[in-house]
Design an enzyme around this catalytic site. Sequence first.
Site, short mmCIF file in Angstrom:
data_model
loop_
_atom_site.label_atom_id
_atom_site.label_comp_id
_atom_site.label_asym_id
_atom_site.label_seq_id
_atom_site.Cartn_x
_atom_site.Cartn_y
_atom_site.Cartn_z
N GLY A 1 0.83 -1.21 0.00
CA GLY A 1 0.00 0.00 0.00
C GLY A 1 0.85 1.25 0.00
O GLY A 1 1.09 1.86 1.05
N TYR A 2 1.33 1.61 -1.18
CA TYR A 2 2.21 2.77 -1.29
C TYR A 2 1.49 3.94 -1.97
O TYR A 2 1.20 4.95 -1.37
CB TYR A 2 3.48 2.43 -2.09
CG TYR A 2 4.45 1.47 -1.40
CD1 TYR A 2 4.26 1.08 -0.08
CD2 TYR A 2 5.54 0.96 -2.07
CE1 TYR A 2 5.14 0.21 0.55
CE2 TYR A 2 6.43 0.08 -1.45
CZ TYR A 2 6.23 -0.29 -0.14
OH TYR A 2 7.10 -1.14 0.47
N SER A 3 1.23 3.81 -3.29
CA SER A 3 0.67 4.92 -4.07
C SER A 3 -0.69 5.36 -3.57
O SER A 3 -1.47 4.54 -3.08
CB SER A 3 0.53 4.52 -5.54
OG SER A 3 1.79 4.25 -6.09
N SER B 1 -1.37 -3.59 -6.28
CA SER B 1 -1.39 -4.86 -7.01
C SER B 1 -1.87 -5.99 -6.12
O SER B 1 -1.39 -6.14 -5.01
CB SER B 1 0.02 -5.21 -7.52
OG SER B 1 0.51 -4.19 -8.32
N GLU C 1 14.81 -3.87 -6.65
CA GLU C 1 14.08 -4.11 -7.88
C GLU C 1 14.85 -3.88 -9.17
O GLU C 1 14.44 -4.33 -10.22
CB GLU C 1 12.84 -3.20 -7.88
CG GLU C 1 11.73 -3.74 -8.75
CD GLU C 1 10.69 -2.67 -9.04
OE1 GLU C 1 10.99 -1.49 -8.86
OE2 GLU C 1 9.60 -3.06 -9.47
#
Lengths: 388, 364
Positions: free
Chosen positions: A121-123, A155, A239
């Site tokens: 839960g970032y953006s 996502s 990443e």
Amino acid sequence: MDFNLTPEEEAFRDEVRSFIREHLSPEGRKDPNFMGNWLKSVREKRWVGFNWPAEYGGGGGGIMEQVILKEEMSKAGGPPLGTSMMGLQWVGPAIIEYGTEEQKQQFLPDILDSAYQWCTGYSEPGSGSDLASLQCKAVRDGDEYVVNGQKIWTSGASYSKWIILLTRTDSDVEDKHDGITCLLVEMDSPGVEVRPIKNMAGSSHFAEVFFDNVRVPVKNLLGEEGKGWAVTVSALAHERSGISEVAGLISQLAQVVQLAKRTRKNGRPASEDPGIRRRLSKADAMIEGMRLNGQRFLTKQLKGEKLSSETSINKLHRAFLAIEFGELALEIQGSASQYTSRPADEDDDDLGRWASGALGWPAVVIGGGTPNIQRNIIAERILGLPKD
Amino acid sequence: MNFGLTEEQEVLRSVTRRFLDERAPMATVREIMESPEALDEKLWTGMAELGWLGLVIDEDHGGAGLGWVDLVVLLEETGRGLLPSPLISTSLAPAAISEFGTAEQKQRYLPSLADGSAIGTLAVLEESDVVGPDGIALSGTPDDGGYRLNGTKRFVHDAGAATLFIVPFLADGNDIKLGIVEANAEGVATKSYATMDETKRMADIAFDNVPVSSDAVLTGDGTAALARLLDLAAVAVTAEMVGAMDKDLEITSQYAKDRVQFDQPIGKYQGVKHPLAEMYVDVETSRSLLYYAAWCVQEQPESLPLAAARAKRTRASRSSASASMAYSCTAPSVSRRSTTFSCISNAPSGRFRRSETPTTTTVA
């Protein structure tokens, strides 16, 4: 300069290859229990969480072994090494670095056992590239935090059991990177609502997640209150090396080349069209460039140096290729590329196969930092140009 | 796995850069550019003394016995400095003789190439304009165990300065062979001319019944040998281009930091900084492809053809774009310095020609 593997590395590569031969036979893949068996056997090998320290159940694999394992698996088109993807990539490493002993005991084995999914839960609607401006609010109330706000582009939110959540606990800060707090939140907590977003390719992988007075026990705080930004930075750093993606890109290119060979344009195979050939060869050289850039980054890592902004190079190549493969396939296929699924009365397997790929590029191109963000990073941090 | 340079290679790089900064700064480069063969004798002697000319020639024949990765380090630097000299050409000739020559040929030619008293070049291109075995039609008529050559080679690098040519020809109308022809041999006539890259000279070589004795013919399959030499040439040329591009990026980034318009450095605008970031991506990716190809030359020869093609393809397609970017960032004070860089990109378009507008020193 030496691109050869050491005898030990070669032995490990051979071990991986023979494992693949044994466990990834075409007949074996048809077994209904294939996936379950696969997860069990790679877990026994300690190849799930291979880069995690052995004391937390990981494989303790060195950098070079990680690259070999990933590359061989990717070449073989094998299933993932564990299915708790976000857990393995982001959450586990963050918990290993910042988690309490209790959190480690509670979460790490489940991630390795592919017990359930995590989402990140970032953006937020107002915080994408400028993630640190996030506003989802958490207020301490006794032994709990009370969370209110919204996340977006999360996502796998609709099938995740847990979310690693960035919240703002302090708005009165000079630097917006301060005052961010990372919480681990159970998705079935009262007040959590997930609304899937259907993207243009027709899939609902992304979702909006709403938090309405969601109560989170303080024991689920990851790291220190107000120091949550560090947790994400550490996680995001995993990443960008790009090496393991190359085998996948090679296989994607091979598929487009095959499409060009079997599709006729103007009375001859599309693969004989100089324009198509030029684009295919450009993609080929770029992928090889990514592989070799990756080797340079790897060399740096093997020497114990920290990777920094240079990995944005491959991120930019990756973005170009994601769009290029989609467009190229559509151009080769022509009008028929517009099918999003194969019509029932047609038997050409190519029909409907390429449109979704062509529509799916935003996830690859935007996820983890847009191309323009990557260009800012290179220009400012490497070339030393003034900040915007 | 180690994709990095050795300490010795880093030293070679810094020594080379220092030599060029001291002995061939831009003002000197411009002077040499104007000379008939774009070659300065004193500088050439200095390069020979540093061992550059025999870098990849083995020690038994007067060379330094180093490898192609070392040579690429050197050529990146000479490319950065836009050094006008037949260094690439004269590095390819000994490669041909070292790999495909007899012991006698090596003994005869390599020491003089290593000490700079001889200059070699590869004469490939013909009327066909095809770079490769398919383009070779220069006739070699059997004569007394050797051949007589008739025909013309075109756009031969440094042919005016060279003392010997490696010449692929069609032997008896059949197979390709490589002959060593000395520039002063009877029947050889060279005609030099300037091209858009003013740091380089090219020439046509006319062969009128030129004798090539049997002991001047390289051994083995000429088609394969020519293909191999062209791969080496691609690596060498790419090295110069990468070096030039790297310098282009450095100059342009610095200019973007210094040049103030609308009260701020222009490098603050994304319209300027993003293309510069793209240049960086191009330079570094080209460099990765380049060094891998250079490594393949000796360590994995079977991978060289593809590695060299990928390296040159990427570099060549991007260098003109980057040169144009360098222009648009530095315009209108396009200096002769940066236009000279652009010429090295072999850009086929006339817009990269040297500007005749008054030059400024802002960028240089």
